[in-house]
Motif scaffolding. Structure first.
Motif: not given
Length: 134
Positions: A123-132
């Motif tokens: 399954e495809e999903q969107d994940v939000t990541v804050t770039v380190g």
């Protein structure tokens, strides 16, 4: 100058389209005469490294992504819940074909959120990541 990072190690993967899938019971194809199996298949290079003279690959069905093979402890990727085995399909809506593309796109975005399109368990999903920042 701060550089952005996600704390992920990735490897390219190709998802073949329906016409590329091997037929059941079909023998495994061998390389053409005079070609030896290289470290990345019969061509010696992966599909993500083909030059402009080999554009036929771009017209093949299916798509490319980046399989996550390692997640650093305490990294932005771990904090966002990314796992080994996830396949990264796109960053902010733009497809990725090679790990260098991922590195280049996050390098100048330290502290900014990015959206990764991830394929997990079919399954495809969107994940939000804050770039380190490094």
């Amino acid at each position: 100058m701060p550089r952005g990072y996600l704390g992920l190690a990735t490897q390219p993967v190709h998802f073949p389209g329906p016409e590329e899938a091997p037929r059941e019971g079909a023998p495994r194809q061998r390389p053409a005469a005079g070609r030896a199996w290289g470290p990345r298949g019969p061509w010696g290079r992966g599909p993500w490294e083909r030059g402009p003279w080999e554009r036929g690959w771009a017209r093949r069905a299916g798509r490319l992504g980046l399989t996550v093979v390692q997640v650093e402890a305490g990294s932005p990727g771990e904090a966002a819940g990314l796992r080994v085995g996830d396949v990264l399909l796109a960053l902010d809506g733009e497809a990725m074909r090679h790990p260098r593309e991922l590195l280049g796109r996050v390098r100048g975005r330290a502290g900014q959120p990015v959206t990764l399109r991830v394929l997990r368990a079919g399954e495809e999903q969107d994940v939000t990541v804050t770039v380190g920042e490094r």
